[in-house]
Motif scaffolding. Structure first.
Motif, short mmCIF file in Angstrom:
data_model
loop_
_atom_site.label_atom_id
_atom_site.label_comp_id
_atom_site.label_asym_id
_atom_site.label_seq_id
_atom_site.Cartn_x
_atom_site.Cartn_y
_atom_site.Cartn_z
N HIS A 11 0.85 -0.95 0.03
CA HIS A 11 -0.08 0.01 -0.16
C HIS A 11 0.74 1.38 0.02
O HIS A 11 0.51 2.31 -0.32
CB HIS A 11 -0.97 -0.06 1.16
CG HIS A 11 -2.06 -0.98 1.06
ND1 HIS A 11 -2.97 -0.75 0.11
CD2 HIS A 11 -2.33 -2.39 1.46
CE1 HIS A 11 -3.68 -2.04 0.18
NE2 HIS A 11 -3.31 -2.63 1.00
N ALA A 12 2.08 1.29 0.66
CA ALA A 12 2.98 2.46 0.50
C ALA A 12 3.37 2.55 -0.93
O ALA A 12 3.37 3.75 -1.13
CB ALA A 12 4.30 2.17 1.45
N HIS A 13 3.57 1.56 -1.44
CA HIS A 13 4.21 1.84 -3.00
C HIS A 13 2.99 2.24 -3.70
O HIS A 13 3.24 3.37 -4.68
CB HIS A 13 4.73 0.43 -3.44
CG HIS A 13 6.15 0.08 -3.35
ND1 HIS A 13 7.21 0.57 -3.85
CD2 HIS A 13 6.62 -0.67 -2.01
CE1 HIS A 13 8.13 0.00 -3.25
NE2 HIS A 13 7.87 -0.60 -2.39
N GLN A 14 1.69 1.73 -3.60
CA GLN A 14 0.41 2.33 -4.36
C GLN A 14 0.28 3.58 -4.18
O GLN A 14 -0.07 4.37 -4.89
CB GLN A 14 -0.53 1.18 -3.96
CG GLN A 14 -1.84 1.44 -4.94
CD GLN A 14 -1.63 1.33 -6.14
OE1 GLN A 14 -0.87 0.12 -6.56
NE2 GLN A 14 -1.99 2.26 -7.16
N LEU A 15 0.30 4.02 -2.91
CA LEU A 15 0.00 5.38 -2.34
C LEU A 15 0.99 6.41 -3.04
O LEU A 15 0.59 7.59 -3.67
CB LEU A 15 0.23 5.60 -0.82
CG LEU A 15 -0.18 6.99 -0.40
CD1 LEU A 15 -1.20 6.88 0.83
CD2 LEU A 15 0.91 7.88 0.06
N LEU A 16 2.30 5.97 -3.23
CA LEU A 16 3.29 6.94 -3.75
C LEU A 16 2.62 7.16 -5.24
O LEU A 16 2.89 8.18 -5.85
CB LEU A 16 4.65 6.47 -3.96
CG LEU A 16 5.53 6.43 -2.51
CD1 LEU A 16 6.65 6.14 -2.43
CD2 LEU A 16 5.29 8.03 -1.93
N GLN A 17 2.28 5.91 -6.19
CA GLN A 17 1.70 5.87 -7.29
C GLN A 17 0.52 6.76 -7.52
O GLN A 17 0.48 7.65 -8.42
CB GLN A 17 1.68 4.70 -7.87
CG GLN A 17 2.96 3.86 -8.29
CD GLN A 17 2.73 2.36 -8.69
OE1 GLN A 17 1.58 2.24 -9.07
NE2 GLN A 17 3.76 1.52 -8.66
N ASP A 18 -0.26 6.53 -6.58
CA ASP A 18 -1.56 7.30 -6.71
C ASP A 18 -1.47 8.79 -6.38
O ASP A 18 -2.43 9.61 -7.13
CB ASP A 18 -2.58 6.79 -5.67
CG ASP A 18 -3.15 5.16 -6.02
OD1 ASP A 18 -2.67 4.69 -7.10
OD2 ASP A 18 -3.66 4.48 -5.26
N HIS A 19 -0.30 9.18 -5.53
CA HIS A 19 -0.53 10.54 -5.23
C HIS A 19 0.63 10.96 -5.83
O HIS A 19 1.35 12.11 -5.23
CB HIS A 19 -0.65 10.64 -3.71
CG HIS A 19 -1.84 10.21 -3.30
ND1 HIS A 19 -2.95 10.99 -3.30
CD2 HIS A 19 -2.31 9.42 -2.63
CE1 HIS A 19 -4.05 10.44 -2.76
NE2 HIS A 19 -3.70 9.41 -2.17
N ALA A 20 1.15 10.80 -6.92
CA ALA A 20 2.56 11.47 -7.56
C ALA A 20 2.29 13.01 -7.93
O ALA A 20 3.21 13.74 -7.67
CB ALA A 20 2.92 10.81 -8.91
N ALA A 21 0.96 13.05 -8.37
CA ALA A 21 0.80 14.60 -8.55
C ALA A 21 0.89 15.64 -7.55
O ALA A 21 1.15 16.64 -7.47
CB ALA A 21 -0.52 14.98 -9.52
#
Length: 195
Positions: free
Chosen positions: A71-81
């Motif tokens: 989930h940490a990896h996914q959060l970084l991808q989802d909130h890149a902007a």
């Protein structure tokens, strides 16, 4: 008071204000409330830390470091902007338990080169919420040239010249590593800096 005599806000304050008007922040606030605190990093013009009640994780499966990491990896991808990390890669350097939270730290890389001082942090609560995340992320411009213009040996000599010194040849307790190519910016600057 005439406009020319008014004191202008520091550039980092203007950068944060501009970020707060972006669609990424507006969407985040609409979805997760405006009660989130933001710690702004002035040199990188990025949100170093956002913390609040927590972003709920919809598909939290178990309390494990592997699940938290996913989930940490996914959060970084989802909130890149939102984090201003687009275009960079973030590699995990720390993944550990801290009380009732899984804590992750990621080092910033751009086209395989380490970006000195660039990082992202994510905290995942053991009940499946993210109460804190953020990034001290350098905004590496598109098309940034990563091919060195000089050799490592030449860079070594230039560094000695800038210090106004000469290598002594004295024995060292450890082997001196070869120069390495990195991306650097003044991470301690109090106003926006560039790489």
């Amino acid at each position: 008071m005439p406009v020319s005599a008014q004191k202008q806000a520091p550039e980092s304050v203007l950068q944060e204000a501009a970020w707060r008007s972006t669609p990424a922040w507006q969407e985040f606030v609409q979805k997760h409330s405006s009660a989130w605190q933001v710690e702004w990093h002035p040199a990188t013009s990025s949100p170093k830390a956002l913390w609040g009640k927590g972003v709920p994780i919809a598909d939290w499966r178990e309390n494990s470091i592997q699940e938290a990491r996913r989930h940490a990896h996914q959060l970084l991808q989802d909130h890149a902007a939102l984090l201003r990390t687009a275009g960079s890669e973030f590699r995990e350097t720390i993944g550990a338990r801290m009380h009732k939270t899984w804590t992750f730290t990621f080092q910033q890389y751009y086209q395989g080169l380490e970006v000195i001082g660039g990082r992202a942090d994510v905290r995942v609560n053991m009940v499946g919420r993210v109460p804190m995340f953020g990034a001290t992320a350098w905004q590496v411009p598109a098309g940034f040239e990563t091919t060195p213009a000089i050799t490592g040996g030449t860079a070594w000599l230039i560094a000695w010249q800038k210090m106004g010194a000469v290598p002594t040849g004295a024995p060292q307790p450890a082997e001196i590593p070869e120069p390495r190519l990195v991306i650097w910016g003044d991470i301690d600057a109090t106003s926006p800096a560039s790489v």
